[in-house]
Structures are given as C-alpha cells and as structure tokens.
Design an enzyme around this catalytic site. Sequence first.
Site, PDB file in Angstrom:
ATOM      1  N   SER A  72      -3.860  12.067   3.296  1.00 44.20           N
ATOM      2  CA  SER A  72      -3.288  11.181   2.273  1.00 44.20           C
ATOM      3  C   SER A  72      -4.167  11.227   1.026  1.00 44.20           C
ATOM      4  O   SER A  72      -5.255  11.805   1.043  1.00 44.20           O
ATOM      5  CB  SER A  72      -3.248   9.755   2.803  1.00 44.20           C
ATOM      6  OG  SER A  72      -4.586   9.319   3.003  1.00 44.20           O
ATOM      7  N   ARG A  73      -3.688  10.565  -0.002  1.00 36.97           N
ATOM      8  CA  ARG A  73      -4.478  10.489  -1.233  1.00 36.97           C
ATOM      9  C   ARG A  73      -5.831   9.806  -0.979  1.00 36.97           C
ATOM     10  O   ARG A  73      -6.873  10.291  -1.406  1.00 36.97           O
ATOM     11  CB  ARG A  73      -3.665   9.693  -2.258  1.00 36.97           C
ATOM     12  CG  ARG A  73      -4.227   9.750  -3.642  1.00 36.97           C
ATOM     13  CD  ARG A  73      -3.407   8.837  -4.552  1.00 36.97           C
ATOM     14  NE  ARG A  73      -4.060   8.695  -5.831  1.00 36.97           N
ATOM     15  CZ  ARG A  73      -3.757   9.435  -6.889  1.00 36.97           C
ATOM     16  NH1 ARG A  73      -2.809  10.339  -6.809  1.00 36.97           N
ATOM     17  NH2 ARG A  73      -4.406   9.281  -8.018  1.00 36.97           N
ATOM     18  N   ALA A  74      -5.781   8.672  -0.240  1.00 40.55           N
ATOM     19  CA  ALA A  74      -7.024   7.935   0.042  1.00 40.55           C
ATOM     20  C   ALA A  74      -7.982   8.798   0.872  1.00 40.55           C
ATOM     21  O   ALA A  74      -9.188   8.813   0.625  1.00 40.55           O
ATOM     22  CB  ALA A  74      -6.708   6.633   0.777  1.00 40.55           C
TER      23      ALA A  74
ATOM     24  N   TYR B 110     -17.832   8.621   6.977  1.00 40.19           N
ATOM     25  CA  TYR B 110     -16.931   7.498   6.686  1.00 40.19           C
ATOM     26  C   TYR B 110     -17.822   6.309   6.332  1.00 40.19           C
ATOM     27  O   TYR B 110     -18.069   5.427   7.137  1.00 40.19           O
ATOM     28  CB  TYR B 110     -16.062   7.201   7.908  1.00 40.19           C
ATOM     29  CG  TYR B 110     -14.857   6.316   7.648  1.00 40.19           C
ATOM     30  CD1 TYR B 110     -13.727   6.812   7.002  1.00 40.19           C
ATOM     31  CD2 TYR B 110     -14.842   4.996   8.077  1.00 40.19           C
ATOM     32  CE1 TYR B 110     -12.619   6.013   6.788  1.00 40.19           C
ATOM     33  CE2 TYR B 110     -13.732   4.197   7.866  1.00 40.19           C
ATOM     34  CZ  TYR B 110     -12.624   4.705   7.221  1.00 40.19           C
ATOM     35  OH  TYR B 110     -11.528   3.905   7.013  1.00 40.19           O
TER      36      TYR B 110
ATOM     37  N   LYS C 200     -13.378  -1.699   8.878  1.00 39.77           N
ATOM     38  CA  LYS C 200     -12.378  -1.467   9.937  1.00 39.77           C
ATOM     39  C   LYS C 200     -12.737  -2.247  11.202  1.00 39.77           C
ATOM     40  O   LYS C 200     -11.848  -2.745  11.892  1.00 39.77           O
ATOM     41  CB  LYS C 200     -12.252   0.035  10.235  1.00 39.77           C
ATOM     42  CG  LYS C 200     -11.610   0.841   9.098  1.00 39.77           C
ATOM     43  CD  LYS C 200     -10.260   0.289   8.670  1.00 39.77           C
ATOM     44  CE  LYS C 200      -9.499   1.245   7.758  1.00 39.77           C
ATOM     45  NZ  LYS C 200      -8.288   0.621   7.185  1.00 39.77           N
TER      46      LYS C 200
ATOM     47  N   LEU D 224      -3.353  -0.442   3.303  1.00 37.77           N
ATOM     48  CA  LEU D 224      -4.193  -0.194   2.136  1.00 37.77           C
ATOM     49  C   LEU D 224      -5.658  -0.364   2.479  1.00 37.77           C
ATOM     50  O   LEU D 224      -6.030  -1.105   3.397  1.00 37.77           O
ATOM     51  CB  LEU D 224      -3.790  -1.120   0.988  1.00 37.77           C
ATOM     52  CG  LEU D 224      -3.946  -2.624   1.168  1.00 37.77           C
ATOM     53  CD1 LEU D 224      -5.256  -3.121   0.585  1.00 37.77           C
ATOM     54  CD2 LEU D 224      -2.781  -3.335   0.482  1.00 37.77           C
TER      55      LEU D 224
ATOM     56  N   LEU E 102      -3.479  -0.883   9.482  1.00 33.60           N
ATOM     57  CA  LEU E 102      -3.918   0.455   9.890  1.00 33.60           C
ATOM     58  C   LEU E 102      -5.441   0.464   9.971  1.00 33.60           C
ATOM     59  O   LEU E 102      -6.109   0.025   9.030  1.00 33.60           O
ATOM     60  CB  LEU E 102      -3.497   1.480   8.840  1.00 33.60           C
ATOM     61  CG  LEU E 102      -2.101   2.098   8.877  1.00 33.60           C
ATOM     62  CD1 LEU E 102      -1.892   2.907  10.133  1.00 33.60           C
ATOM     63  CD2 LEU E 102      -1.022   1.068   8.748  1.00 33.60           C
TER      64      LEU E 102
ATOM     65  N   GLY F 169       0.797  -1.223   0.000  1.00 32.61           N
ATOM     66  CA  GLY F 169       0.000   0.000   0.000  1.00 32.61           C
ATOM     67  C   GLY F 169       0.829   1.272   0.000  1.00 32.61           C
ATOM     68  O   GLY F 169       0.536   2.205   0.730  1.00 32.61           O
TER      69      GLY F 169
ATOM     70  N   ASP G  64      -2.296  -6.386  -6.494  1.00 30.72           N
ATOM     71  CA  ASP G  64      -3.703  -6.036  -6.303  1.00 30.72           C
ATOM     72  C   ASP G  64      -4.262  -7.004  -5.285  1.00 30.72           C
ATOM     73  O   ASP G  64      -4.488  -8.184  -5.584  1.00 30.72           O
ATOM     74  CB  ASP G  64      -4.509  -6.061  -7.603  1.00 30.72           C
ATOM     75  CG  ASP G  64      -5.862  -5.389  -7.361  1.00 30.72           C
ATOM     76  OD1 ASP G  64      -6.419  -5.562  -6.252  1.00 30.72           O
ATOM     77  OD2 ASP G  64      -6.351  -4.667  -8.252  1.00 30.72           O
TER      78      ASP G  64
ATOM     79  N   TYR H  38      -9.114   2.667  11.775  1.00 40.01           N
ATOM     80  CA  TYR H  38      -9.627   4.012  12.057  1.00 40.01           C
ATOM     81  C   TYR H  38     -10.785   3.940  13.050  1.00 40.01           C
ATOM     82  O   TYR H  38     -11.592   3.011  13.021  1.00 40.01           O
ATOM     83  CB  TYR H  38     -10.063   4.683  10.739  1.00 40.01           C
ATOM     84  CG  TYR H  38     -10.557   6.096  10.918  1.00 40.01           C
ATOM     85  CD1 TYR H  38      -9.800   7.015  11.623  1.00 40.01           C
ATOM     86  CD2 TYR H  38     -11.790   6.492  10.403  1.00 40.01           C
ATOM     87  CE1 TYR H  38     -10.254   8.311  11.828  1.00 40.01           C
ATOM     88  CE2 TYR H  38     -12.250   7.782  10.591  1.00 40.01           C
ATOM     89  CZ  TYR H  38     -11.479   8.686  11.312  1.00 40.01           C
ATOM     90  OH  TYR H  38     -11.938   9.957  11.514  1.00 40.01           O
TER      91      TYR H  38
HETATM   92  P1  NAD Z   1      -2.834   6.018   0.890  1.00 38.60           P
HETATM   93  O1  NAD Z   1      -3.598   6.498  -0.286  1.00 38.60           O
HETATM   94  O2  NAD Z   1      -1.431   6.496   1.060  1.00 38.60           O
HETATM   95  O3  NAD Z   1      -2.783   4.439   0.974  1.00 38.60           O
HETATM   96  C1  NAD Z   1      -3.758   3.575   0.495  1.00 38.60           C
HETATM   97  C2  NAD Z   1      -3.074   2.683  -0.527  1.00 38.60           C
HETATM   98  O4  NAD Z   1      -3.886   1.550  -0.826  1.00 38.60           O
HETATM   99  C3  NAD Z   1      -2.802   3.395  -1.857  1.00 38.60           C
HETATM  100  O5  NAD Z   1      -1.420   3.333  -2.147  1.00 38.60           O
HETATM  101  C4  NAD Z   1      -3.604   2.558  -2.855  1.00 38.60           C
HETATM  102  O6  NAD Z   1      -2.957   2.489  -4.102  1.00 38.60           O
HETATM  103  C5  NAD Z   1      -3.619   1.212  -2.159  1.00 38.60           C
HETATM  104  N1  NAD Z   1      -4.643   0.270  -2.621  1.00 38.60           N
HETATM  105  C6  NAD Z   1      -5.974   0.496  -2.772  1.00 38.60           C
HETATM  106  N2  NAD Z   1      -6.566  -0.633  -3.219  1.00 38.60           N
HETATM  107  C7  NAD Z   1      -5.596  -1.570  -3.337  1.00 38.60           C
HETATM  108  C8  NAD Z   1      -5.585  -2.930  -3.756  1.00 38.60           C
HETATM  109  N3  NAD Z   1      -6.692  -3.546  -4.155  1.00 38.60           N
HETATM  110  N4  NAD Z   1      -4.407  -3.602  -3.765  1.00 38.60           N
HETATM  111  C9  NAD Z   1      -3.261  -2.986  -3.370  1.00 38.60           C
HETATM  112  N5  NAD Z   1      -3.216  -1.704  -2.963  1.00 38.60           N
HETATM  113  C10 NAD Z   1      -4.371  -1.008  -2.951  1.00 38.60           C
HETATM  114  O7  NAD Z   1      -3.716   6.432   2.154  1.00 38.60           O
HETATM  115  P2  NAD Z   1      -3.536   6.205   3.726  1.00 38.60           P
HETATM  116  O8  NAD Z   1      -4.550   7.105   4.324  1.00 38.60           O
HETATM  117  O9  NAD Z   1      -2.134   6.315   4.153  1.00 38.60           O
HETATM  118  O10 NAD Z   1      -4.042   4.717   3.936  1.00 38.60           O
HETATM  119  C11 NAD Z   1      -3.282   3.684   4.505  1.00 38.60           C
HETATM  120  C12 NAD Z   1      -4.084   2.976   5.590  1.00 38.60           C
HETATM  121  O11 NAD Z   1      -4.294   3.879   6.675  1.00 38.60           O
HETATM  122  C13 NAD Z   1      -5.475   2.522   5.157  1.00 38.60           C
HETATM  123  O12 NAD Z   1      -5.766   1.275   5.739  1.00 38.60           O
HETATM  124  C14 NAD Z   1      -6.367   3.591   5.748  1.00 38.60           C
HETATM  125  O13 NAD Z   1      -7.701   3.151   5.948  1.00 38.60           O
HETATM  126  C15 NAD Z   1      -5.647   3.816   7.050  1.00 38.60           C
HETATM  127  N6  NAD Z   1      -6.024   5.045   7.792  1.00 38.60           N
HETATM  128  C16 NAD Z   1      -5.963   6.271   7.202  1.00 38.60           C
HETATM  129  C17 NAD Z   1      -6.319   7.411   7.920  1.00 38.60           C
HETATM  130  C18 NAD Z   1      -6.230   8.795   7.292  1.00 38.60           C
HETATM  131  O14 NAD Z   1      -6.777   9.746   7.836  1.00 38.60           O
HETATM  132  N7  NAD Z   1      -5.510   8.954   6.187  1.00 38.60           N
HETATM  133  C19 NAD Z   1      -6.733   7.298   9.254  1.00 38.60           C
HETATM  134  C20 NAD Z   1      -6.780   6.029   9.845  1.00 38.60           C
HETATM  135  C21 NAD Z   1      -6.424   4.907   9.093  1.00 38.60           C
END
Ligand code: NAD
Length: 286
Positions: A222-224, A182, A190, A121, A170, A9, A73, A172
């Site tokens: 983040s992007r997501a 959400y 989650k 991810l 990770l 991820g 993937d 939330y």
């Molecule tokens: P991010 O966009 O950096 O990371 C998510 C990644 O998942 C991306 O690189 C995307 O390409 C990848 N991805 C999506 N579908 C996929 C698949 N089928 N196979 C492989 N890769 C796949 O965003 P992030 O926020 O750093 O997310 C990382 C983790 O942190 C996630 O589990 C997210 O739910 C969790 N999280 C994020 C937050 C926040 O506020 N950003 C808070 C709590 C938890």
Amino acid sequence: RGKRAFIAGVADDQGFGWAIAKALAAAGAEILVGTWVPALNIFESSLRRGKFDESRQLSNGGLFEIAKVYPLDAVFDTPEDVPEDIKNNKRYAGSSGWTVQECAESVKADFGCIDILVHSLANGPEVTKPLMETTRKGYLAAISASTYSYVSLLKYFAPIMNPGGSSLSLTYLASEQIIPGYGGGMSSAKAALESDTRVLAFEVGRKYGIRVNTISAGPLRSRAAKAIGFIDDMINYSTANAPLQKELEAGDVGYTAAFLSSPLASAVTGSLIYVDNGVHAMGLAV
Ligand code: NAD
C-alpha cells in the site's frame, strides 16, 4: 434495510481500506468513507476522472459506489484541538468539519446512523527510525494517529451505531514479535491498539451492543507500507516462509472484514484475527 458502513482511511485503491469498502459493498452495504484531509482533493478528483474504475468492478458486474466521501483528520477530536498552523494550512483550509466529532455529526445529519465502523489508518512520522532513536514527539504522534484515533472514532461514532453493529481495525504482527524496520513507535502503537480492542469490546459491547475486533494483516504494497521502505522484503519473506506460499491480496483482508462485520460473526468480539497466510504461526523459517 441494507447495512451502512463508514470506513476511515481510504485515499486510493491500493490499501486495505479500499478493499474492505469494496467487499462490504459487494455484500450489499452502503459505503461512506473518511479521507485524510491532505489526500482529499486528489482522491476525489481521481474518483471523478475514472482513475479507479477498473478496481471499482464488482464480480456481479456492478460498479462499487461510494455514497459520500468525508474529509477526516483523526488526530483531532474537536475543533478546539486544531492548532493555528493546521487551521491556516492551505491543504486544510479548503475543507471543513474534519475533526472526528464533526465528521460523526455530519454522518448523523446526512444518514442518521451506521452499522459498521472500520479504522484502516495509521501514521508514524518516524517509522523508519529504530525505537531507540525515536523521539518522544514521534512516538506520541504514532500512538495518536494510529491508536487513539480508533478510541476517538468509536467514542464519537458508537452513539450513532445500531445495536448489533460491528467495528474493526487493522493491526500488524510487529506488535507481538520483533520486526526490525517497523520503527518510530509503530510496533508500540499496534500493541496498544490490540489491547484497546479488548477493553473497547467490553465497554462498547456493554453500552451499545457493538462488537470490536482487529485484523492482523500480512504485508501489502500500500501507499503507507511503501513509506516504511522494506515492504518488498516483507512480502518476499512471507511468500518464502508462510504456511501458504502466495502473496497476500487486499481482498483477502476485505472478505474477512465483511465476515466480521456481518451477523455470521455475531458472537465474535474482542478478537484478533490473523489474515496473513499463516506467517504469524511460524517459529522457525524453513
Ligand atoms: P493506506 O495508505 O492505504 O492507508 C492508510 C490511510 O491512513 C491513508 O489513506 C492515509 O491517508 C490515512 N491517514 C493517515 N493519517 C491519517 C489521519 N490523521 N486521519 C485520517 N486518515 C489518516 O495503507 P494500508 O497499509 O492499507 O493501511 C491501512 C491499515 O492497515 C493501517 O492501520 C496499517 O497499519 C494496517 N496494516 C498494513 C499492513 C501493510 O503491509 N500494508 C500490514 C498490517 C496492517
């Protein structure tokens, strides 16, 4: 020998996956990453063109290196699971061996074993819809990409992990408290991930001697997270109401991940660790 980590991820330098990889590298680990197939080209070319060089700086003066980037993937376990439309999709056709099983086999062929597995991810195609408006398809897609993907990664990677190894994901706060916005079944995904953390800690602890934990992270741009749409509100809410009134940095999560992945945490498994400036503990915002 130093430890070797596989972080699933990572597709840019903005998310938690990058920060975790960097913190593990700073602690001396060799870093392998799994990058979502549709994001692979842009990530690799940005790396090559030096777009991330600034965020690759380590505090010891070195540069954070990624030993190898694997296409992945995580919604497909084996080649038999890949439908025709994906197989023929031009974003996928250029890469091969990106199902979870094949990815683990490639890592084994290239490096033999790993010590640390990180799942960073998630994907919920209907995340902007309230749960009541979420379709069955969208809900199941969220669970598949965000939760089962972790079961699958552990299933295929645990056999190539050294005993004493560590795995984490990770999560939330929306799993346990109401966070309107959400949606799409992501809160459910989650909650399932957190429950699975306990059951998997038992199963892979007994079988392989590997620890399984999850970090409940505060909001990060983040992007997501930007795709969810209300990330700025979440950050502002946290800064206003958390016990620690500062913005969360990705590195805060990276350092906790490095601790959890290290022998310093050798008796920590089945745990959920909050890295959120304490916002989870507030009952009444003041
Ligand atoms: P991010 O966009 O950096 O990371 C998510 C990644 O998942 C991306 O690189 C995307 O390409 C990848 N991805 C999506 N579908 C996929 C698949 N089928 N196979 C492989 N890769 C796949 O965003 P992030 O926020 O750093 O997310 C990382 C983790 O942190 C996630 O589990 C997210 O739910 C969790 N999280 C994020 C937050 C926040 O506020 N950003 C808070 C709590 C938890």
